[in-house]
Design a protein around this motif. Structure first.
Motif, PDB file in Angstrom:
ATOM      1  N   GLU A  38       0.821  -1.211   0.000  1.00  0.00           N
ATOM      2  CA  GLU A  38       0.000   0.000   0.000  1.00  0.00           C
ATOM      3  C   GLU A  38       0.856   1.262   0.000  1.00  0.00           C
ATOM      4  OE1 GLU A  38      -3.243   2.321   2.863  1.00  0.00           O
ATOM      5  OE2 GLU A  38      -2.674   0.260   3.311  1.00  0.00           O
ATOM      6  N   GLN A  39       2.016   1.184   0.628  1.00  0.00           N
ATOM      7  CA  GLN A  39       2.862   2.375   0.760  1.00  0.00           C
ATOM      8  C   GLN A  39       4.316   1.955   0.877  1.00  0.00           C
ATOM      9  OE1 GLN A  39       1.949   5.694   3.725  1.00  0.00           O
ATOM     10  NE2 GLN A  39       3.775   4.803   4.679  1.00  0.00           N
ATOM     11  N   GLY A  40       5.204   2.805   0.345  1.00  0.00           N
ATOM     12  CA  GLY A  40       6.632   2.572   0.502  1.00  0.00           C
ATOM     13  C   GLY A  40       7.246   1.797  -0.651  1.00  0.00           C
ATOM     14  N   GLU A  41       8.535   1.552  -0.516  1.00  0.00           N
ATOM     15  CA  GLU A  41       9.293   0.808  -1.508  1.00  0.00           C
ATOM     16  C   GLU A  41      10.191  -0.198  -0.796  1.00  0.00           C
ATOM     17  OE1 GLU A  41      11.478   3.549  -3.897  1.00  0.00           O
ATOM     18  OE2 GLU A  41       9.702   4.656  -4.553  1.00  0.00           O
ATOM     19  N   ALA A  42      10.493  -1.288  -1.478  1.00  0.00           N
ATOM     20  CA  ALA A  42      11.355  -2.311  -0.887  1.00  0.00           C
ATOM     21  C   ALA A  42      11.971  -3.149  -1.994  1.00  0.00           C
ATOM     22  CB  ALA A  42      10.565  -3.210   0.061  1.00  0.00           C
ATOM     23  N   ASP A  43      13.101  -3.758  -1.677  1.00  0.00           N
ATOM     24  CA  ASP A  43      13.699  -4.754  -2.556  1.00  0.00           C
ATOM     25  C   ASP A  43      13.223  -6.127  -2.095  1.00  0.00           C
ATOM     26  OD1 ASP A  43      15.166  -2.902  -4.052  1.00  0.00           O
ATOM     27  OD2 ASP A  43      16.855  -2.962  -2.664  1.00  0.00           O
ATOM     28  N   PHE A  44      12.612  -6.865  -2.995  1.00  0.00           N
ATOM     29  CA  PHE A  44      12.209  -8.246  -2.744  1.00  0.00           C
ATOM     30  C   PHE A  44      13.090  -9.147  -3.595  1.00  0.00           C
ATOM     31  CE2 PHE A  44       8.651  -6.410  -0.750  1.00  0.00           C
ATOM     32  CZ  PHE A  44       7.811  -7.374  -0.206  1.00  0.00           C
ATOM     33  N   ILE A  45      13.821 -10.052  -2.958  1.00  0.00           N
ATOM     34  CA  ILE A  45      14.571 -11.060  -3.695  1.00  0.00           C
ATOM     35  C   ILE A  45      13.807 -12.364  -3.565  1.00  0.00           C
ATOM     36  CG2 ILE A  45      16.767 -12.267  -3.959  1.00  0.00           C
ATOM     37  CD1 ILE A  45      18.160  -9.927  -2.654  1.00  0.00           C
ATOM     38  N   LEU A  46      13.204 -12.797  -4.660  1.00  0.00           N
ATOM     39  CA  LEU A  46      12.342 -13.967  -4.670  1.00  0.00           C
ATOM     40  C   LEU A  46      13.019 -15.075  -5.455  1.00  0.00           C
ATOM     41  CD1 LEU A  46       8.965 -12.157  -5.451  1.00  0.00           C
ATOM     42  CD2 LEU A  46      10.060 -12.521  -3.229  1.00  0.00           C
ATOM     43  N   ASN A  47      13.465 -16.083  -4.738  1.00  0.00           N
ATOM     44  CA  ASN A  47      14.152 -17.210  -5.360  1.00  0.00           C
ATOM     45  C   ASN A  47      15.331 -16.754  -6.210  1.00  0.00           C
ATOM     46  OD1 ASN A  47      14.298 -19.984  -5.418  1.00  0.00           O
ATOM     47  ND2 ASN A  47      13.123 -20.171  -7.305  1.00  0.00           N
ATOM     48  N   GLY A  48      16.029 -15.724  -5.711  1.00  0.00           N
ATOM     49  CA  GLY A  48      17.223 -15.247  -6.380  1.00  0.00           C
ATOM     50  C   GLY A  48      17.014 -14.127  -7.370  1.00  0.00           C
ATOM     51  N   VAL A  49      15.761 -13.732  -7.607  1.00  0.00           N
ATOM     52  CA  VAL A  49      15.470 -12.652  -8.548  1.00  0.00           C
ATOM     53  C   VAL A  49      15.041 -11.419  -7.761  1.00  0.00           C
ATOM     54  CG1 VAL A  49      14.072 -11.917 -10.519  1.00  0.00           C
ATOM     55  CG2 VAL A  49      14.780 -14.316 -10.302  1.00  0.00           C
ATOM     56  N   LYS A  50      15.695 -10.289  -8.031  1.00  0.00           N
ATOM     57  CA  LYS A  50      15.412  -9.069  -7.275  1.00  0.00           C
ATOM     58  C   LYS A  50      14.378  -8.220  -8.010  1.00  0.00           C
ATOM     59  CE  LYS A  50      18.736  -6.817  -5.206  1.00  0.00           C
ATOM     60  NZ  LYS A  50      19.914  -5.946  -4.933  1.00  0.00           N
ATOM     61  N   TYR A  51      13.368  -7.781  -7.251  1.00  0.00           N
ATOM     62  CA  TYR A  51      12.338  -6.891  -7.765  1.00  0.00           C
ATOM     63  C   TYR A  51      12.324  -5.621  -6.919  1.00  0.00           C
ATOM     64  CZ  TYR A  51      10.539 -11.123 -10.022  1.00  0.00           C
ATOM     65  OH  TYR A  51      10.406 -12.269 -10.756  1.00  0.00           O
ATOM     66  N   ALA A  52      12.310  -4.475  -7.582  1.00  0.00           N
ATOM     67  CA  ALA A  52      12.155  -3.202  -6.885  1.00  0.00           C
ATOM     68  C   ALA A  52      10.651  -2.974  -6.730  1.00  0.00           C
ATOM     69  CB  ALA A  52      12.798  -2.076  -7.674  1.00  0.00           C
ATOM     70  N   VAL A  53      10.135  -3.210  -5.540  1.00  0.00           N
ATOM     71  CA  VAL A  53       8.695  -3.207  -5.288  1.00  0.00           C
ATOM     72  C   VAL A  53       8.268  -1.837  -4.783  1.00  0.00           C
ATOM     73  CG1 VAL A  53       6.897  -4.228  -3.846  1.00  0.00           C
ATOM     74  CG2 VAL A  53       8.659  -5.682  -4.851  1.00  0.00           C
ATOM     75  N   LYS A  54       7.108  -1.387  -5.238  1.00  0.00           N
ATOM     76  CA  LYS A  54       6.620  -0.058  -4.858  1.00  0.00           C
ATOM     77  C   LYS A  54       5.120  -0.097  -4.622  1.00  0.00           C
ATOM     78  CE  LYS A  54       6.200   1.147  -9.747  1.00  0.00           C
ATOM     79  NZ  LYS A  54       6.610   2.077 -10.820  1.00  0.00           N
ATOM     80  N   GLU A  55       4.590   1.062  -4.259  1.00  0.00           N
ATOM     81  CA  GLU A  55       3.160   1.192  -3.993  1.00  0.00           C
ATOM     82  C   GLU A  55       2.329   0.674  -5.168  1.00  0.00           C
ATOM     83  OE1 GLU A  55      -0.067   4.835  -3.434  1.00  0.00           O
ATOM     84  OE2 GLU A  55       2.043   5.150  -2.889  1.00  0.00           O
ATOM     85  N   GLY A  56       1.336  -0.159  -4.858  1.00  0.00           N
ATOM     86  CA  GLY A  56       0.469  -0.694  -5.893  1.00  0.00           C
ATOM     87  C   GLY A  56       0.894  -2.050  -6.412  1.00  0.00           C
ATOM     88  N   ASP A  57       2.011  -2.564  -5.936  1.00  0.00           N
ATOM     89  CA  ASP A  57       2.487  -3.859  -6.407  1.00  0.00           C
ATOM     90  C   ASP A  57       1.821  -5.004  -5.653  1.00  0.00           C
ATOM     91  OD1 ASP A  57       4.135  -2.976  -8.409  1.00  0.00           O
ATOM     92  OD2 ASP A  57       5.971  -3.058  -7.230  1.00  0.00           O
ATOM     93  N   LEU A  58       1.565  -6.079  -6.374  1.00  0.00           N
ATOM     94  CA  LEU A  58       1.066  -7.324  -5.814  1.00  0.00           C
ATOM     95  C   LEU A  58       2.156  -8.372  -5.944  1.00  0.00           C
ATOM     96  CD1 LEU A  58      -2.494  -7.680  -7.409  1.00  0.00           C
ATOM     97  CD2 LEU A  58      -1.988  -7.154  -5.036  1.00  0.00           C
ATOM     98  N   LEU A  59       2.345  -9.173  -4.905  1.00  0.00           N
ATOM     99  CA  LEU A  59       3.277 -10.284  -4.963  1.00  0.00           C
ATOM    100  C   LEU A  59       2.556 -11.552  -4.552  1.00  0.00           C
ATOM    101  CD1 LEU A  59       5.177  -7.726  -3.447  1.00  0.00           C
ATOM    102  CD2 LEU A  59       6.766  -9.205  -4.667  1.00  0.00           C
ATOM    103  N   LEU A  60       2.785 -12.598  -5.301  1.00  0.00           N
ATOM    104  CA  LEU A  60       2.197 -13.902  -4.998  1.00  0.00           C
ATOM    105  C   LEU A  60       3.335 -14.908  -4.936  1.00  0.00           C
ATOM    106  CD1 LEU A  60      -0.144 -15.767  -4.495  1.00  0.00           C
ATOM    107  CD2 LEU A  60      -0.576 -15.863  -6.952  1.00  0.00           C
ATOM    108  N   MET A  61       3.709 -15.282  -3.699  1.00  0.00           N
ATOM    109  CA  MET A  61       4.865 -16.147  -3.490  1.00  0.00           C
ATOM    110  C   MET A  61       4.396 -17.562  -3.181  1.00  0.00           C
ATOM    111  SD  MET A  61       7.127 -13.401  -1.313  1.00  0.00           S
ATOM    112  CE  MET A  61       5.699 -12.556  -0.633  1.00  0.00           C
ATOM    113  N   PRO A  62       4.658 -18.512  -4.085  1.00  0.00           N
ATOM    114  CA  PRO A  62       4.237 -19.896  -3.862  1.00  0.00           C
ATOM    115  C   PRO A  62       4.948 -20.522  -2.668  1.00  0.00           C
ATOM    116  CG  PRO A  62       4.768 -19.508  -6.179  1.00  0.00           C
ATOM    117  CD  PRO A  62       5.265 -18.321  -5.411  1.00  0.00           C
TER     118      PRO A  62
END
Length: 304
Positions: A38-62
């Motif tokens: 909903e707010q802010g920014e973060a680095d998500f490393i998912l199974n070795g892949v880095k995503y620059a995540v920001k407001e409005g992003d959805l993540l679905l982690m199996p």
């Protein structure tokens, strides 16, 4: 994918809102994790892949997708989080703790692997965010209230979240991430730290040897890819393990300090106060209030 869509019957395990100004940590969950930023920014490393995540992003982690999260903005990171299984199972429905725990929980059922190969991120258009947040708020309320038909409503709402995620991807709102350099070495290092944090002799040389790299290379990888030091990460893991023991056992603080790898109660107390903002005694005293709240049960950790 189409066959899965016809058979899915989600079971919602936990719903919460997490707000943090200095989030940092590594997790692996036995269930699926849906996250809306909903707010802010973060680095998500998912199974070795880095995503620059920001407001409005959805993540679905199996299930069992290793993920590292690090806040990357001055404002607090606010996330709506839902833990769920794709299918109801009577035994799994009794599991309420989050994260991998027992051997039984680590044995993933084949039907829970349907989303293992998906691109785990999508972006919600501004005009659609309010409706998504309404659904999440409804899930949070139903999860808190329970009731005879609450599980049925949670199932319906979770199915709508899955639809929203894939709809965003179909509309071209998904995006590619960047492969993390030397992820295999990092993953081996993190796994070894999380296994051996209780050893007071744990050091960079030993961790590096387990990952097949030198101590200097290990330090460089942590600084470059995880934006922290090996020492800070080890301390972070030890403090989090100490928190769990303080909330879930009657062990003395001295015993807990030794169990999680500190050389004694005094260095443990100093590190705990610096990382948590209160002494171990104060944290334990607040335990009764923290049980059942997002603070105590949260799967998220503030950087130590």
């Amino acid at each position: 994918m189409e066959a899965w869509m016809h058979t899915v019957s989600p079971f919602v395990r936990a719903v919460r809102v997490s707000e943090s100004t200095s989030l940092y940590g590594e997790w692996i969950d036995y269930d699926h994790v849906f996250t809306y930023v909903e707010q802010g920014e973060a680095d998500f490393i998912l199974n070795g892949v880095k995503y620059a995540v920001k407001e409005g992003d959805l993540l679905l982690m199996p299930s069992f997708m290793p993920h590292i999260i690090r806040s990357a903005s001055a404002i607090p990171l606010i996330q709506w989080v839902c833990h769920f299984d794709l299918y109801y199972d009577e035994e799994r429905s009794t599991w309420r703790e989050l994260g991998t725990m027992t051997d039984r929980q680590r044995a993933i059922a084949e039907k829970e692997t349907a989303l293992a190969s998906i691109v785990p991120i999508a972006h919600v258009r501004p005009q659609d965010r309010l409706e998504l947040k309404r659904k999440l708020a409804a899930m949070l309320q139903v999860h808190a209230d329970g009731g005879p038909h609450g599980s049925l409503l949670l199932k319906a709402l979770c199915t709508e979240l899955l639809y929203a995620f894939f709809k965003c991807q179909a509309e071209g709102q998904g995006r590619e991430g960047k492969m993390t350099r030397s992820w295999v070495s990092i993953e081996k290092s993190l796994a070894y730290i999380n296994k051996r944090y209780g050893d007071p002799q744990l050091d960079n040389a030993g961790i590096g040897a387990q990952a097949g790299i030198s101590a200097n290379h290990l330090c460089a990888l942590f600084k470059d890819q995880l934006k922290t030091t090996v020492h800070k990460y080890v301390t972070h893991v030890r403090i989090e393990q100490a928190k769990l023991r303080m909330l879930e056992s009657d062990l003395t603080l001295t015993r807990i300090a030794e169990d999680v790898g500190f050389s004694g109660i005094h260095p443990f107390s100093r590190a705990f106060k610096a990382g948590v903002g209160m002494t171990p005694s104060e944290f334990r005293a607040s335990g009764a209030k923290r049980r059942g709240t997002d603070i105590a049960s949260s799967h998220f950790r503030d950087e130590a």
